[in-house]
Design a protein around this motif. Sequence first.
Motif, short mmCIF file in Angstrom:
data_model
loop_
_atom_site.label_atom_id
_atom_site.label_comp_id
_atom_site.label_asym_id
_atom_site.label_seq_id
_atom_site.Cartn_x
_atom_site.Cartn_y
_atom_site.Cartn_z
N LEU A 157 0.96 -1.33 -0.07
CA LEU A 157 -0.01 0.15 -0.13
C LEU A 157 0.71 1.52 0.14
O LEU A 157 0.81 2.27 -0.50
CB LEU A 157 -0.78 -0.17 1.36
CG LEU A 157 -2.02 -1.08 1.19
CD1 LEU A 157 -2.77 -0.98 2.55
CD2 LEU A 157 -3.07 -0.65 0.10
N TYR A 158 1.97 1.05 0.67
CA TYR A 158 2.68 2.56 0.96
C TYR A 158 3.67 2.71 -0.45
O TYR A 158 3.47 3.64 -1.02
CB TYR A 158 3.87 2.12 1.97
CG TYR A 158 3.57 2.43 3.35
CD1 TYR A 158 2.42 3.13 3.53
CD2 TYR A 158 3.91 1.57 4.40
CE1 TYR A 158 1.76 3.35 4.97
CE2 TYR A 158 3.26 1.78 5.77
CZ TYR A 158 2.27 2.68 5.88
OH TYR A 158 1.96 2.55 7.21
N ARG A 197 4.16 5.49 -5.77
CA ARG A 197 3.86 5.36 -7.06
C ARG A 197 2.77 6.53 -7.68
O ARG A 197 3.40 6.99 -8.73
CB ARG A 197 3.72 4.08 -7.67
CG ARG A 197 3.73 3.74 -9.06
CD ARG A 197 2.85 2.31 -9.77
NE ARG A 197 3.83 1.39 -9.39
CZ ARG A 197 4.00 0.38 -8.31
NH1 ARG A 197 2.75 0.54 -7.47
NH2 ARG A 197 4.79 -0.59 -8.20
N ALA A 198 2.00 6.43 -7.05
CA ALA A 198 0.69 7.53 -7.35
C ALA A 198 1.35 8.94 -7.02
O ALA A 198 0.85 9.81 -8.13
CB ALA A 198 -0.44 7.29 -6.47
N SER A 249 8.12 10.43 -20.78
CA SER A 249 7.07 9.47 -20.93
C SER A 249 7.09 8.67 -19.59
O SER A 249 5.96 8.33 -19.24
CB SER A 249 6.87 8.64 -21.95
OG SER A 249 7.88 7.81 -22.33
N SER A 250 8.20 8.13 -19.17
CA SER A 250 8.30 7.12 -18.16
C SER A 250 7.95 7.57 -16.82
O SER A 250 7.65 6.87 -15.71
CB SER A 250 9.65 6.20 -18.19
OG SER A 250 10.55 7.09 -17.92
N GLY A 251 8.41 8.86 -16.46
CA GLY A 251 8.50 9.50 -15.32
C GLY A 251 9.82 9.32 -14.60
O GLY A 251 9.84 9.87 -13.59
N MET A 252 10.61 8.64 -15.17
CA MET A 252 11.90 8.59 -14.48
C MET A 252 12.64 9.94 -14.55
O MET A 252 12.35 10.74 -15.39
CB MET A 252 12.74 7.60 -15.27
CG MET A 252 12.20 5.94 -15.24
SD MET A 252 13.44 4.63 -16.20
CE MET A 252 14.66 4.87 -14.88
N CYS A 253 13.74 10.14 -13.65
CA CYS A 253 14.37 11.40 -13.51
C CYS A 253 15.74 11.44 -14.06
O CYS A 253 15.95 12.80 -14.55
CB CYS A 253 14.78 11.58 -12.07
SG CYS A 253 13.07 11.74 -10.98
N ASN A 254 16.26 10.35 -14.39
CA ASN A 254 17.66 10.49 -15.49
C ASN A 254 17.79 9.36 -16.04
O ASN A 254 17.37 8.14 -15.54
CB ASN A 254 18.82 11.01 -14.35
CG ASN A 254 18.86 9.86 -13.07
OD1 ASN A 254 19.31 8.77 -13.41
ND2 ASN A 254 18.52 10.48 -11.90
N GLY A 272 2.84 8.56 -12.40
CA GLY A 272 1.35 7.93 -11.86
C GLY A 272 1.37 6.71 -11.70
O GLY A 272 2.14 5.69 -11.52
N ALA A 273 0.05 6.34 -11.17
CA ALA A 273 -0.14 5.02 -10.54
C ALA A 273 -0.09 3.82 -11.57
O ALA A 273 -0.13 2.81 -10.95
CB ALA A 273 -1.49 5.22 -10.01
N ASP A 274 -0.24 3.96 -12.70
CA ASP A 274 -0.19 3.29 -13.77
C ASP A 274 1.18 2.74 -14.23
O ASP A 274 0.98 1.71 -14.93
CB ASP A 274 -0.97 3.81 -15.06
CG ASP A 274 -2.34 4.10 -14.84
OD1 ASP A 274 -3.14 3.44 -13.91
OD2 ASP A 274 -2.94 5.09 -15.69
N SER A 275 2.24 3.39 -13.66
CA SER A 275 3.55 2.75 -14.13
C SER A 275 3.93 1.57 -13.42
O SER A 275 3.00 0.80 -12.46
CB SER A 275 4.59 3.80 -13.48
OG SER A 275 4.81 3.78 -12.11
#
Length: 210
Positions: free
Chosen positions: A41-42, A47-48, A164-169, A53-56
Amino acid sequence: AGGGAQLAPTSQVAMAAILDDNTERLSHKEVEQRRREKAKLYFDELRALLPCGADSKFDKNTILQNTIAMIKQLQAELDFFREAKMGAKRPLTQPSSTDYRQSFDVTRQPLCFCGLDGCVWESNSSFCSLMGYSKQEISGLSLLNSTAPCDSDASSQHWQRLISSGMCNCTFYCHVIRKDSQQLLVNMDLNLIHKKNQPYCFLVATNPTS
């Protein structure tokens, strides 16, 4: 007699111990299951909260890595706003935005800020020297178009995947084309900067391999 065989006291004690042991094992199993459910849950909540987002489908290590990066970025933004709010009240020992800008320019690490389209917003002297342009010339230069044709598609995929992935680097090798048409193999380090939880720009570090 007549009522069926009864367990000897020793056997009764042994049976009770077995039952207690099974109960204890079941209890440990339930505790561990609940712990895992709570941890899930954490992680789902983390992730959300990330830009992806929560769909990753990130694994737990990637979620933690991106969470740490986001916290550092938010801390940097908070420090910036605090500095702007303090204005003239800022202690002399605290670096100003001018100090950061000067540090950005004098560092020997080739650095530049780019828009999401890969066009240079601002660069330091080391990056200009690496690419062979003046600061005026390099402003607006497309790093994607300055990538050698042999690496162009792969490089573009790295840039787009990061957005698009939400990754940072991410880090990858590619050949860049200088102003004099010379090609240099560099280790390109892309760092996606978010603003209000949305992709904003890139901080690009380039390290020549030779």
